[in-house]
Design a protein around this motif. Structure first.
Motif, mmCIF file in Angstrom:
data_model
loop_
_atom_site.group_PDB
_atom_site.id
_atom_site.type_symbol
_atom_site.label_atom_id
_atom_site.label_comp_id
_atom_site.label_asym_id
_atom_site.label_seq_id
_atom_site.Cartn_x
_atom_site.Cartn_y
_atom_site.Cartn_z
ATOM 1 N N LEU A 153 1.208 -1.156 0.331
ATOM 2 C CA LEU A 153 -0.351 0.058 0.119
ATOM 3 C C LEU A 153 0.624 1.653 0.464
ATOM 4 C CD1 LEU A 153 -2.588 -1.079 2.158
ATOM 5 C CD2 LEU A 153 -2.925 -0.287 0.079
ATOM 6 N N ASN A 154 1.697 1.608 0.420
ATOM 7 C CA ASN A 154 2.333 1.931 0.417
ATOM 8 C C ASN A 154 3.813 2.221 -0.705
ATOM 9 O OD1 ASN A 154 4.650 4.380 2.808
ATOM 10 N ND2 ASN A 154 6.076 3.383 1.343
ATOM 11 N N GLY A 207 0.884 3.645 -2.540
ATOM 12 C CA GLY A 207 1.050 5.197 -2.521
ATOM 13 C C GLY A 207 2.074 6.171 -2.930
ATOM 14 N N LYS A 264 -2.030 10.938 -1.127
ATOM 15 C CA LYS A 264 -1.164 10.061 -0.927
ATOM 16 C C LYS A 264 -1.718 9.248 0.273
ATOM 17 C CE LYS A 264 2.759 7.818 0.945
ATOM 18 N NZ LYS A 264 3.237 7.847 2.233
ATOM 19 N N SER A 313 -2.614 5.343 0.692
ATOM 20 C CA SER A 313 -1.155 3.774 1.707
ATOM 21 C C SER A 313 -1.801 4.187 3.362
ATOM 22 C CB SER A 313 -0.528 4.692 0.797
ATOM 23 O OG SER A 313 -0.416 6.109 1.939
#
Length: 590
Positions: A93-94, A97, A140, A144
């Motif tokens: 997810l990071n 993002g 973002k 994320s």
């Protein structure tokens, strides 16, 4: 023309949602990565839903003899699966993002570079910087950090409620009474948080604008003893951000204890009522423990869902501002024909122009610039000389009339082709942070040999001071060329123009702010640059005017006289006064 495919018009709430997700789509992140991350989050959540059931069976039938190895293995596997799925999901997810953040910033950066100059007449630089840095970061953060919490939170709540209904529907209904009551309080608080967040983004942009303006002109600030004034301006912005932050903190301080009270109340009710149910034999002790664990799995995601919607409101506010920029028309660099290879006369036909404030700057201006000749623009400040330069560079388009190159309007040519024909040397001669080499070759998409570099430096009389520098052409010039003198900056600008080999030369009296020694050197360099080129000069000094092939006298946006120096001396009173002032200035200087 809108080239982004994003609607910049005011939108309804549904439109805002669509615009938000459309903007995310335009950033082109990897949806496969998002799907895998969310799937792993769901695995994590699903594993968590089975833990209370396992705990129930363990409590109800726990003895050392009844404990089986496979039960321990299953429990350990569930915890390991949760940890592994959660960790990988957070990483993906990071990364998703960051991909989206890079995509948004790339879109905005490209748009800012290709917007017409007129846009920057209305927008402050700091505000634009805030769009690229702060607002993209807000979007973002939603993707994320909060979207996974929202999705898994919803699944966790639904799954927990379904399992609890199968265990004991009466206790479950008692539990669910608290949900609408909590939302009834949290939703208005979320709206207040949205308003505060939008104001905070606005004030952050304003504060960034102040910082950018002051720090980029710090020498002006210090020479004007304006530190106290700028300190007050900055402090005012800091104070506004502080008060908004405190207001945000008040709401968060209310939400936190409220959630704590809800959790504790539900715990007391479930334990108290559940204890009665256990004593009456309606449910087992293990089921009561499972209820408590499921209660935690319901309450905790409520905070995540609230945070998601709060952050989403902030992101939609940021999205509106980004879409506003992305929806603006940009310069079409490649549209049009290449400029013909043959030199031609430049003709202005009844050109009129005004800026957004409505004040007319140029009024039906008509004259021509013969190929290979020098045309000087003379007139009082505010007469429209610099605006003429801007129109020739095609930073703006005339309100009326047209500008011709030969027999064709310059608007028929592509911007890239037209601007490549023009060399511009201004009074300030702006330089970019970097080396002398970087600044001489700035904007060129071809390799420049050492011989070419040295050749143009010699013609610009820049080789002398460059050779005296320890690192030569690799010397750093500092921000806006602050490490070099005015004369040195001018000679680098002339070398840059020589390297581009333009057909049309525009000089905003490049020697007007120099001392007499530097002026002589720069003047010689300019003579080298002007040879054989169609030259338009904004003239502040008589020496430039006397040598010009023709002189155009502008006053309040109109041409009041044209001709050679001798002709205007005989026929134009204001020009004669201008010449006399220059002579008195020259005598005084000597």
């Amino acid at each position: 023309m809108n080239t982004t495919g994003i609607d910049a018009s005011p939108a309804s709430p549904k439109g805002n949602w669509r615009a938000f997700f459309d903007l995310v789509r335009k950033a082109k992140p990897s949806y496969k990565m998002l799907a895998i991350a969310l799937a792993l989050s769901l695995v994590n959540t699903a594993a968590g839903l089975f833990v209370p059931l396992f705990t129930k069976n363990l409590v109800d039938g726990f003895t050392l003899n009844s404990l089986r190895t496979y039960q321990i293995v299953l429990l350990v596997c569930a915890f390991v699966a949760q940890a592994a799925a959660g960790g990988v999901s957070i990483y993906l997810l990071n990364k998703f993002g960051q991909q989206m953040l890079a995509g948004l910033r790339e879109m905005l950066w490209r748009k800012l570079l290709y917007l017409p100059v007129a846009h920057y007449d209305q927008e402050e630089t700091g505000g634009l910087i805030s769009r690229v840095t702060n607002d993209t970061g807000v979007v973002k953060q939603v993707i994320s950090e909060h979207i996974a919490g929202f999705v898994t939170g919803v699944i966790s709540i639904i799954g927990s409620v379904i399992i609890m209904l199968t265990l004991d529907w009466q206790m479950t209904l008692l539990l669910l009474i608290a949900v609408p009551l909590t939302l009834f309080i949290l939703i208005p608080l979320g709206r207040q948080m949205h308003k505060i967040s939008r104001n905070m983004q606005k004030e952050t942009a304003n504060f960034t604008s102040v910082l950018t303006q002051v720090l980029s002109e710090v020498r002006l600030v210090k020479s004007s003893n304006a530190e106290p004034i700028e300190y007050a301006r900055g402090k005012q912005g800091i104070s506004k951000l502080f008060h908004l932050g405190v207001r945000e903190g008040k709401i968060q301080a209310f939400i936190g204890p409220l959630m704590g009270i809800v959790i504790m109340t539900l715990m007391v009710v479930i334990i108290g009522y559940g204890g009665l149910r256990v004593s009456s034999g309606s449910i087992s002790a293990g089921e009561l423990v499972a209820f408590i664990l499921y209660l935690i799995q319901i309450v905790m995601p409520l905070g995540q869902i609230t945070a998601f919607f709060t952050q989403l409101q902030r992101a939609m506010g940021a999205t509106e501002r980004m879409i506003e920029i992305l929806g603006k028309s940009e310069e079409m660099q490649q549209e049009g024909q290449p400029v013909p290879s043959a030199d031609a006369t430049i003709t202005l036909e009844n050109v009129s122009f005004h800026y957004d404030n409505g004040e007319p700057i140029l009024k039906e201006v008509s004259f021509y610039m013969p190929s290979g000749k020098v045309t000087a623009l003379v007139g009082p400040s505010g007469s429209g000389k610099t605006t003429l330069f801007a129109l020739l560079e095609r930073y703006y388009e005339p309100e009326q009339g047209r500008i011709l190159y030969g027999s064709r309007s310059i608007e028929e040519f592509s911007l890239v082709s037209w601007r490549s024909q023009i060399g511009y040397v201004s009074q300030e001669s702006p330089l970019m942070s970097g080396t002398i080499r970087d600044n001489i070759t700035y904007g060129l998409d071809r390799e420049v040999s050492e011989q070419q570099l040295r050749s143009v430096a010699e013609m610009a009389y820049a080789d002398g001071f460059v050779d005296e520098l320890p690192e030569g052409f690799n010397t750093q010039v500092g921000e806006r060329g602050i490490k070099l003198s005015g004369g040195q900056r001018q000679r680098i600008a002339i070398a840059r123009a020589l390297l581009r080999n333009p057909r049309i030369l525009m000089l905003d009296e490049a020697t007007s702010s120099l001392d007499s020694k530097s002026e002589l050197v720069v003047q010689e360099a300019l003579h080298n640059l002007m040879k054989g080129r169609t030259t338009l000069v904004i003239a502040h000094r008589l020496s430039t005017v006397v040598d010009a092939d023709q002189i155009i006298f502008l006053d309040k946006g109109k041409i009041t006289g044209s001709g050679t120096h001798d002709e205007l001396m005989n026929t134009h009173a204001m020009y004669r006064e201008f010449a006399k002032q220059q002579l008195r200035y020259a005598e005084h200087s000597e």
